[in-house]
Scaffold this motif. Structure first.
Motif, mmCIF file in Angstrom:
data_model
loop_
_atom_site.group_PDB
_atom_site.id
_atom_site.type_symbol
_atom_site.label_atom_id
_atom_site.label_comp_id
_atom_site.label_asym_id
_atom_site.label_seq_id
_atom_site.Cartn_x
_atom_site.Cartn_y
_atom_site.Cartn_z
ATOM 1 N N THR A 270 40.333 48.185 69.163
ATOM 2 C CA THR A 270 39.339 49.202 69.529
ATOM 3 C C THR A 270 38.518 48.812 70.760
ATOM 4 O O THR A 270 37.693 49.592 71.220
ATOM 5 C CB THR A 270 38.358 49.458 68.355
ATOM 6 N N GLN B 156 37.380 56.106 62.734
ATOM 7 C CA GLN B 156 36.474 57.258 62.728
ATOM 8 C C GLN B 156 36.040 57.579 61.304
ATOM 9 O O GLN B 156 34.854 57.854 61.035
ATOM 10 C CB GLN B 156 37.159 58.467 63.354
ATOM 11 N N TRP C 107 42.430 50.091 60.240
ATOM 12 C CA TRP C 107 43.156 50.775 61.318
ATOM 13 C C TRP C 107 44.144 49.867 62.027
ATOM 14 O O TRP C 107 45.063 50.330 62.653
ATOM 15 C CB TRP C 107 42.181 51.383 62.321
ATOM 16 N N GLN C 108 43.944 48.560 61.899
ATOM 17 C CA GLN C 108 44.873 47.564 62.455
ATOM 18 C C GLN C 108 45.317 47.925 63.872
ATOM 19 O O GLN C 108 46.492 48.009 64.195
ATOM 20 C CB GLN C 108 46.074 47.390 61.525
ATOM 21 N N ALA C 109 44.332 48.170 64.699
ATOM 22 C CA ALA C 109 44.564 48.508 66.110
ATOM 23 C C ALA C 109 43.382 48.024 66.919
ATOM 24 O O ALA C 109 42.259 47.904 66.402
ATOM 25 C CB ALA C 109 44.748 50.018 66.281
ATOM 26 N N GLU D 284 38.701 58.373 71.005
ATOM 27 C CA GLU D 284 39.712 57.358 71.298
ATOM 28 C C GLU D 284 39.881 56.358 70.164
ATOM 29 O O GLU D 284 40.884 55.628 70.134
ATOM 30 C CB GLU D 284 39.348 56.612 72.583
ATOM 31 N N LEU D 285 38.924 56.301 69.260
ATOM 32 C CA LEU D 285 39.026 55.377 68.138
ATOM 33 C C LEU D 285 40.143 55.802 67.192
ATOM 34 O O LEU D 285 40.410 57.011 67.035
ATOM 35 C CB LEU D 285 37.714 55.330 67.360
ATOM 36 N N PRO D 286 40.822 54.860 66.534
ATOM 37 C CA PRO D 286 41.824 55.218 65.527
ATOM 38 C C PRO D 286 41.212 56.102 64.438
ATOM 39 O O PRO D 286 40.015 55.997 64.122
ATOM 40 C CB PRO D 286 42.261 53.863 64.961
ATOM 41 N N ALA D 287 42.026 56.962 63.850
ATOM 42 C CA ALA D 287 41.528 57.914 62.853
ATOM 43 C C ALA D 287 40.827 57.206 61.696
ATOM 44 O O ALA D 287 39.779 57.664 61.214
ATOM 45 C CB ALA D 287 42.683 58.774 62.339
ATOM 46 N N ASN D 288 41.389 56.081 61.238
ATOM 47 C CA ASN D 288 40.776 55.371 60.112
ATOM 48 C C ASN D 288 39.441 54.733 60.500
ATOM 49 O O ASN D 288 38.540 54.600 59.664
ATOM 50 C CB ASN D 288 41.722 54.301 59.573
ATOM 51 N N ASP E 156 39.172 44.984 63.260
ATOM 52 C CA ASP E 156 40.407 45.579 63.781
ATOM 53 C C ASP E 156 41.666 45.101 63.068
ATOM 54 O O ASP E 156 42.650 45.842 62.976
ATOM 55 C CB ASP E 156 40.549 45.282 65.282
ATOM 56 N N CYS F 209 38.354 51.214 73.676
ATOM 57 C CA CYS F 209 37.916 52.599 73.424
ATOM 58 C C CYS F 209 36.545 52.826 74.049
ATOM 59 O O CYS F 209 35.653 51.981 73.946
ATOM 60 C CB CYS F 209 37.859 52.869 71.927
#
Length: 422
Positions: free
Chosen positions: A379, A393, A375-377, A387-391, A334, A382
């Motif tokens: 997860t 996915q 994605w630096q978010a 719900e996962l960040p686009a990157n 993450d 989720c």
């Protein structure tokens, strides 16, 4: 569907979590190879369970668990494991856990033989857990092994142990290790055998009856594909077939009884012990160790860490016939700004899409990387793929493309609920 779950790397991929997740829809959970060198960690409702021999299905009510004929079983270790999880409130009754009477037994001298072999190898040691797994499988192949059925036969077991100790003691005395007395060995394991006696049966007709009755069987693999004695990074491997085929030979069910193979890999790569590791990276190792992650459930040793190696996973998907991919610990990445994926090796100027067989070729292999944006978010909260960040996915989709199997399960934390079905 009857399902085999197998690891696609060097073990520690999070198979226990995926088995636990899929057990809800299974009637039977079976182990078919390995021993208590395996360490499956499952966190359910905030409670952490570490299992070595007992299938992860033991944590669910109404499920049957089977330790199959292909497992090498340490009776003392199994009794300790039963005691540990019973103290955590888990019931381990004779109708809930069955042990094959054909399972080979790890005895105290096997552990010493394991240590003797590692010591003799010196700097070329395999890095085993020294739990006697290799020597027990060697006895099995040499047709001098002792099975659970033998231990239950009081009229012949002492003679069998005495016969085996002739060679075992000769080996141990050569390297200055203590030798064993047959009666003392038997006395040491007898309390465990008596405790386990109600669990022992011919498990093969049980599995066939369940199959014919359309019950759902889940096969829990141990270790990983690259520890397989045939397909792994030989000689730095375990002593059994850790790939999907081992589930059939280790349980007595035929291949056509299985409809699905779920292959489990981490979102990166780890390894415990010696042997080649092409994508090993000190920065990634330090990153995970600083977070208190990546220490062996069985040995406590810090795991070697590196970027995801799809050369390995691609080959493992082929060998196992993987129908569904499970990618675990996605949340471990993450914080990363950029993420490397090994897509091929360069060996002596040539590009290789699959791992080499030659031992020395591993030493000359250089990873070819493809870099993707992180994605630096967070997860961990989720619960669906969307719900996962686009990157994140995109990363998972790229793994599926490179490995030739679709990602169906994603782990975003250690708890049972932190599992996404795609």
């Amino acid at each position: 569907m009857n399902t085999i779950i197998c690891g696609l790397q060097w073990g520690d991929e999070g198979k226990g979590k995926i088995v636990d997740y899929l057990t809800e829809h299974a009637d039977i959970v079976a182990r078919g190879q390995g021993g208590n060198n395996a360490g499956h960690t499952v966190i359910a409702h905030g409670t952490k369970y570490i299992l070595h021999l007992i299938p992860s299905g033991i944590l669910w009510e109404g499920k049957e668990c089977i330790i199959g004929n292909g497992v090498v079983m340490d009776p003392i270790g199994l009794c300790k494991e039963i005691t540990n999880i019973e103290e955590q409130g888990v019931s381990v009754t004779a109708d809930k856990l069955k042990i094959s009477d054909r399972a080979h037994i790890v005895l105290p001298y096997h552990r010493e033989l394991d240590a003797a072999r590692e010591a003799a190898l010196g700097s070329k040691k395999i890095g085993t857990t020294k739990r006697g797994i290799g020597p027990t499988y060697a006895d099995k192949a040499n047709r001098c092994g002792i099975r659970m059925a033998d231990l239950l036969d009081d009229s012949t077991i002492l003679e069998r142990i005495e016969t085996r100790l002739v060679d075992a003691n000769a080996t141990l005395s050569k390297v200055g290790l203590p030798t064993f007395d047959a009666q003392e060995v038997l006395d040491e394991v007898r309390p465990a055998i008596e405790r386990l006696r109600p669990h022992v049966t011919n498990t093969i007709p049980m599995l066939h009856a369940a199959w014919k009755a359309d019950k759902t069987i889940l096969f829990e693999g141990a270790q990983g594909s690259f520890l397989d004695v045939d397909f792994g990074t030989y000689p730095f491997v375990t002593s059994s077939n850790t790939t999907a085929g081992g589930a059939c030979t280790g349980s007595g069910l035929p291949p056509h009884a299985v409809q699905r193979v779920v292959g489990v890999c981490k979102a990166y790569t780890t390894r415990v012990g010696s042997g080649p590791f092409i994508t090993e990276n000190d920065d990634i190792s330090d990153y995970f160790h600083a977070k208190g992650m990546e220490f062996g459930a069985t040995t406590g040793r810090p795991r070697r860490c590196g970027w995801l190696d799809t050369v390995l996973v691609r080959f493992a998907c082929m060998v196992n016939g993987v129908t569904d991919l499970a990618v675990t610990i996605l949340d471990g990445l993450d914080d990363r700004e950029d993420i490397d994926i090994c897509v091929a090796y360069e060996i002596d100027g040539e590009r290789h899409e699959f791992p080499p067989a030659n031992r020395e070729a591993w030493d000359r292999a250089v990873p070819i990387y493809e870099t993707v944006k992180g994605w630096q978010a967070d997860t961990t909260q989720c619960r669906t793929f969307d719900e996962l960040p686009a990157n994140a996915q995109a990363y998972l989709n790229r793994i599926g493309e490179l490995c030739g199997a679709p990602v169906k399960y994603v782990g975003v934390g250690p708890d049972r609920e932190q599992t996404i079905f795609v």
